[in-house]
Design a protein around this motif. Structure first.
Motif, short mmCIF file in Angstrom:
data_model
loop_
_atom_site.label_atom_id
_atom_site.label_comp_id
_atom_site.label_asym_id
_atom_site.label_seq_id
_atom_site.Cartn_x
_atom_site.Cartn_y
_atom_site.Cartn_z
N GLU A 42 43.77 38.45 52.95
CA GLU A 42 45.16 38.18 53.30
C GLU A 42 45.34 36.72 53.71
OE1 GLU A 42 48.68 39.67 56.37
OE2 GLU A 42 46.63 40.40 56.66
N TRP A 43 44.47 36.21 54.56
CA TRP A 43 44.58 34.81 55.02
C TRP A 43 44.54 33.84 53.85
CZ3 TRP A 43 40.29 35.07 59.31
CH2 TRP A 43 40.76 35.80 60.39
N LEU A 44 43.61 34.05 52.94
CA LEU A 44 43.45 33.12 51.82
C LEU A 44 44.64 33.15 50.87
CD1 LEU A 44 39.67 33.67 51.08
CD2 LEU A 44 40.72 31.60 52.00
N PHE A 45 45.14 34.34 50.55
CA PHE A 45 46.22 34.45 49.57
C PHE A 45 47.60 34.20 50.17
CE2 PHE A 45 42.82 36.20 47.10
CZ PHE A 45 43.12 35.78 45.82
N LEU A 46 47.72 34.20 51.48
CA LEU A 46 49.00 33.86 52.12
C LEU A 46 48.96 32.47 52.75
CD1 LEU A 46 50.05 37.25 53.76
CD2 LEU A 46 50.79 36.27 51.58
N SER A 47 47.95 31.69 52.38
CA SER A 47 47.79 30.30 52.86
C SER A 47 47.72 30.18 54.37
CB SER A 47 48.90 29.41 52.31
OG SER A 47 48.79 29.30 50.91
N LYS A 48 47.17 31.19 55.03
CA LYS A 48 46.96 31.11 56.47
C LYS A 48 45.66 30.37 56.77
CE LYS A 48 49.55 35.30 57.48
NZ LYS A 48 49.52 36.64 58.09
N ARG A 49 44.77 30.33 55.75
CA ARG A 49 43.52 29.56 55.80
C ARG A 49 43.31 28.96 54.43
NH1 ARG A 49 38.60 31.52 59.21
NH2 ARG A 49 38.06 29.47 58.44
N GLY A 55 32.78 28.17 55.18
CA GLY A 55 33.04 26.83 54.66
C GLY A 55 33.33 26.80 53.18
N GLY A 56 33.89 25.70 52.77
CA GLY A 56 34.25 25.50 51.37
C GLY A 56 35.71 25.81 51.12
N ILE A 57 36.37 24.88 50.48
CA ILE A 57 37.79 25.06 50.16
C ILE A 57 37.96 26.21 49.18
CG2 ILE A 57 39.78 23.95 49.02
CD1 ILE A 57 39.18 22.79 51.75
N ALA A 58 39.01 27.00 49.39
CA ALA A 58 39.35 28.10 48.49
C ALA A 58 40.59 27.72 47.70
CB ALA A 58 39.61 29.37 49.29
N LYS A 59 40.56 27.98 46.41
CA LYS A 59 41.70 27.72 45.53
C LYS A 59 42.14 29.04 44.89
CE LYS A 59 40.51 22.95 44.46
NZ LYS A 59 40.19 21.99 43.39
N SER A 116 35.04 29.11 35.97
CA SER A 116 34.81 27.68 35.72
C SER A 116 35.15 26.79 36.92
CB SER A 116 35.61 27.22 34.50
OG SER A 116 37.00 27.34 34.75
N THR A 117 35.61 27.41 38.02
CA THR A 117 36.02 26.65 39.21
C THR A 117 35.24 27.16 40.41
OG1 THR A 117 38.24 26.49 38.26
CG2 THR A 117 38.01 25.94 40.61
N PRO A 118 34.30 26.37 40.94
CA PRO A 118 33.49 26.84 42.07
C PRO A 118 34.30 27.30 43.28
CG PRO A 118 32.53 24.86 41.15
CD PRO A 118 33.87 25.06 40.47
N GLU A 119 35.47 26.71 43.49
CA GLU A 119 36.32 27.08 44.64
C GLU A 119 37.31 28.19 44.30
OE1 GLU A 119 37.00 23.95 42.91
OE2 GLU A 119 35.32 23.09 43.95
N GLY A 120 37.31 28.64 43.06
CA GLY A 120 38.30 29.61 42.60
C GLY A 120 38.15 30.98 43.23
N ILE A 121 39.31 31.60 43.46
CA ILE A 121 39.36 32.98 43.95
C ILE A 121 40.62 33.61 43.36
CG2 ILE A 121 40.44 32.25 46.12
CD1 ILE A 121 39.09 34.73 47.44
N GLY A 122 40.46 34.82 42.86
CA GLY A 122 41.59 35.52 42.25
C GLY A 122 41.38 37.01 42.38
#
Length: 140
Positions: A42-49, A55-59, A116-122
């Motif tokens: 929830e935090w990642l997909f609602l841009s709360k984090r 660590g590591g940026i999530a996209k 193809s994106t190390p920071e990718g999440i979907g």
């Protein structure tokens, strides 16, 4: 026989609407993350984090508005319906605090991006998982 064909046609048309999909959150296979809790999703997909736990940026990336899997994902992950999500994002965008995740056209596009994106999440349907991505959460 004709009524059987009609019944089969109707069932074929409505079955995808009846069967609930099981959204699964995916990351790049090289991501060291092994699991995400529902709250972290929830935090990642609602841009709360903006970063993964540890660590590591999530996209994060989304399916397009109106997509059934997207609606189900957000209803289960955030307990918000479509109207509530639109209101949520409108507030964040208006105040300049955040933007919603980038939209991609299909589950195949999400898998391609994440692989193809190390920071990718979907998220994709459980049936779409293969060795090009790593599942880290099932949204129920």
């Amino acid at each position: 026989m004709k009524s059987l064909k009609i019944a089969t046609s109707i069932l074929t048309a409505i079955l995808p609407l009846i069967v609930c999909s099981e959204p699964v959150v995916i990351v790049n296979p090289k991501n060291p993350l092994s699991a995400l809790a529902a709250e972290q999703v929830e935090w990642l997909f609602l841009s709360k984090r903006a970063d993964f736990p540890g660590g590591g940026i999530a996209k994060p990336v989304n399916l397009p508005e109106g997509n059934r899997l997207r609606d189900e994902f957000y209803e289960k992950a955030s307990r918000k319906d479509v109207a509530q999500l639109k209101s949520y994002w409108a507030r964040l965008i208006f105040t300049g605090k955040a933007l919603p995740p980038k939209e991609l056209a299909s589950e195949a596009d999400i898998k391609k991006y994440v692989s193809s994106t190390p920071e990718g999440i979907g998220y994709v349907n459980k049936e779409s998982i293969d060795n090009t991505v790593k599942a880290v959460a099932t949204i129920r």
